[in-house]
Design an enzyme around this catalytic site. Structure first.
Site, PDB file in Angstrom:
ATOM      1  N   ARG A   3       0.839  -1.211   0.000  1.00 20.65           N
ATOM      2  CA  ARG A   3       0.000   0.000   0.000  1.00 20.65           C
ATOM      3  C   ARG A   3       0.876   1.264   0.000  1.00 20.65           C
ATOM      4  O   ARG A   3       0.463   2.308  -0.485  1.00 20.65           O
ATOM      5  CB  ARG A   3      -0.968   0.011   1.192  1.00 20.65           C
ATOM      6  N   TYR A  32     -12.950  17.378 -16.663  1.00 19.73           N
ATOM      7  CA  TYR A  32     -13.591  16.079 -16.453  1.00 19.73           C
ATOM      8  C   TYR A  32     -14.649  16.199 -15.346  1.00 19.73           C
ATOM      9  O   TYR A  32     -14.375  16.714 -14.254  1.00 19.73           O
ATOM     10  CB  TYR A  32     -12.521  15.047 -16.075  1.00 19.73           C
ATOM     11  N   ASP A  39      -4.147  18.843 -14.761  1.00 19.36           N
ATOM     12  CA  ASP A  39      -4.528  17.533 -15.297  1.00 19.36           C
ATOM     13  C   ASP A  39      -4.126  17.555 -16.766  1.00 19.36           C
ATOM     14  O   ASP A  39      -4.733  18.251 -17.576  1.00 19.36           O
ATOM     15  CB  ASP A  39      -6.036  17.308 -15.125  1.00 19.36           C
ATOM     16  N   LYS A  69      -5.711   6.159 -19.563  1.00 20.77           N
ATOM     17  CA  LYS A  69      -5.932   6.647 -20.918  1.00 20.77           C
ATOM     18  C   LYS A  69      -4.693   6.393 -21.793  1.00 20.77           C
ATOM     19  O   LYS A  69      -4.293   5.264 -21.927  1.00 20.77           O
ATOM     20  CB  LYS A  69      -6.323   8.124 -20.850  1.00 20.77           C
TER      21      LYS A  69
HETATM   22  N1  PLP Z   1      -8.907  13.336 -15.824  1.00 23.77           N
HETATM   23  C1  PLP Z   1      -9.399  13.280 -17.077  1.00 23.77           C
HETATM   24  C2  PLP Z   1      -9.092  14.385 -18.030  1.00 23.77           C
HETATM   25  C3  PLP Z   1     -10.192  12.194 -17.464  1.00 23.77           C
HETATM   26  O1  PLP Z   1     -10.688  12.152 -18.712  1.00 23.77           O
HETATM   27  C4  PLP Z   1     -10.472  11.169 -16.519  1.00 23.77           C
HETATM   28  C5  PLP Z   1     -11.321  10.026 -16.888  1.00 23.77           C
HETATM   29  O2  PLP Z   1     -11.978  10.016 -17.907  1.00 23.77           O
HETATM   30  C6  PLP Z   1      -9.939  11.280 -15.237  1.00 23.77           C
HETATM   31  C7  PLP Z   1      -9.143  12.372 -14.918  1.00 23.77           C
HETATM   32  C8  PLP Z   1     -10.183  10.225 -14.199  1.00 23.77           C
HETATM   33  O3  PLP Z   1      -9.416   9.100 -14.472  1.00 23.77           O
HETATM   34  P1  PLP Z   1      -9.821   7.606 -14.048  1.00 23.77           P
HETATM   35  O4  PLP Z   1     -11.010   7.244 -14.852  1.00 23.77           O
HETATM   36  O5  PLP Z   1      -8.592   6.819 -14.366  1.00 23.77           O
HETATM   37  O6  PLP Z   1     -10.134   7.633 -12.593  1.00 23.77           O
END
Ligand code: PLP
Length: 391
Positions: A57, A110, A182, A207
């Site tokens: 962990r 997101y 992000d 992704k």
């Molecule tokens: N940030 C972006 C731009 C995303 O498109 C996503 C998911 O689609 C996330 C964060 C969250 O990622 P996860 O689905 O791996 O938790």
């Protein structure tokens, strides 16, 4: 040693033949705990004075290898992996705020991150102002003495708005706040936010880093001190470590990141131009198009192209868009992005459905907007699928 090109680092960083077996491919270490040499060794490791893994962990050799690979690609001192992109988002926000603090965040981002800021953090007395982060004056006016984090997604999901990282880092640091980015849509292939002054860059590793749609994960990079704080908050205490199996799959994906992104973003540029010239399409959002409002900034801030994500609206609004969506045969109707296979999403009814409608529309996520994640298929095949569905 000669400075290695990032494409080379994507293959080699964080990897070395196993000293005992000489296996070239990194082992997947599934062990939850690790043996101590002695009581003194155990105590020294707990004090952080001796190297070693204690408990998966907290840290794990397979996950650590991925952290080193991503840190090398970001030009960061360190990186930390999480169970998901959302765990990386949560840790990158929660590490820097306490009750009474304030966050300024992109209005187009997101939707699950919006939900975290809009619904969860207020329960702990942390408020957020959402602004158009492409408008620097709007960002300046939203900052208060209580603002501890400027949280920006660029290019933004799903509108592809591009925010000026160097300017935003200046604004954040002037006010004593952190800039957290992000960078999922750009990946380290197209942009390295830390070089523009960001404190943390995070990705949904699910992704493009993974690229094959078979693992969930997140990763955040920055200075050693900040990454260590994120590890404490999001991995050790919140308990959201990446699984070693996912780390192996994602590290394998990262090795081909440069090949995949070169092809997918090249196809995305080609498809965006074709869609933009097509009378059946109302509007195309792609940072590589001269018509994109932040095209000049994208040219400066991004490298090697503009990414594999396109957003567009079909003429005829939502009903026409739904018909096109239903008629696609090769491009899969699915959430997620960054896969080798092309994927199409209708954000208003799926990924962004949890946003209040006025906030969704203010963020540019209109009812008819479709988001296309371009994969590595032959681009002519992708165009024929779109062309036939549009007919
Ligand atoms: N940030 C972006 C731009 C995303 O498109 C996503 C998911 O689609 C996330 C964060 C969250 O990622 P996860 O689905 O791996 O938790």
């Amino acid at each position: 040693m000669r400075v290695l090109h990032p494409a080379t680092l994507a293959v080699h960083a964080g990897e070395a033949p196993d000293p005992a077996s000489k296996a070239l491919e990194p082992a997947i270490v599934l062990s939850s705990a690790y043996a101590f040499e002695s009581a003194d060794d155990a105590a020294a490791q707990f004090r952080g004075e001796a190297e070693g893994h204690i408990y998966t962990r907290w840290s794990n050799p397979t996950v650590r290898a991925l952290e080193e690979k991503v840190a090398a690609l970001e030009g960061a001192e360190d990186a930390v992996c999480f169970a998901s992109g959302m765990a990386a988002v949560a840790a990158s926000l929660e590490s820097f705020v306490v009750t009474g603090d304030h966050v300024v965040a992109s209005q187009s981002q997101y939707a699950e991150s919006v939900r975290l800021l809009r619904e969860r953090l207020p329960r702990f007395g942390i408020t957020t102002t959402f602004v158009d982060t492409t408008d620097l004056d709007a960002v300046r006016s939203a900052m208060t003495p209580k603002t501890k984090v400027l949280y920006v997604e660029t290019p933004a999901n799903p509108t592809l708005a591009v925010s000026d990282l160097a300017a935003l880092a200046g604004i954040a640091h002037e006010r004593g706040a952190r800039l957290v980015v992000d960078g999922t849509f750009g990946t380290p292939y197209h942009q390295r936010p830390l070089e523009h002054g960001a404190d943390i860059v995070l990705h949904s590793a699910t992704k493009s880093l993974c690229g094959h749609g078979d693992a969930i994960g997140g990763v955040a990079s920055g200075s050693r001190a900040l990454v260590s704080l994120l590890r404490e908050t999001g991995v050790r205490t919140a308990g959201a470590p990446m699984s070693p199996l996912s780390a192996m799959l994602i590290a394998r994906g990262v090795r081909t990141l440069f090949l995949r992104m070169e092809r997918a973003s090249g196809s995305a540029m080609w498809l965006a131009e074709k869609l933009a010239a097509d009378s059946r399409i109302e509007v195309v959002h792609y940072p590589g198009l001269a018509t994109h409002p932040q095209h000049a900034l994208a040219q400066k801030q991004m490298q090697r192209g503009f990414g594999a994500m396109i957003a567009f609206e079909v003429r005829g609004g939502l009903p026409a868009g739904k018909r096109v969506y239903d008629r696609l045969e090769l491009i899969a109707r699915a959430v997620s992005l960054g896969d080798v296979r092309s994927l199409v999403t209708h954000p208003a009814s799926t990924t962004s459905a949890s946003m209040p409608k006025d906030a969704r529309l203010a963020a540019g996520i209109t009812d008819g907007l479709m988001r296309l994640s371009v994969g590595i298929e032959e681009r002519e095949d992708l165009w024929s699928d779109l062309d036939r569905a549009l007919d």
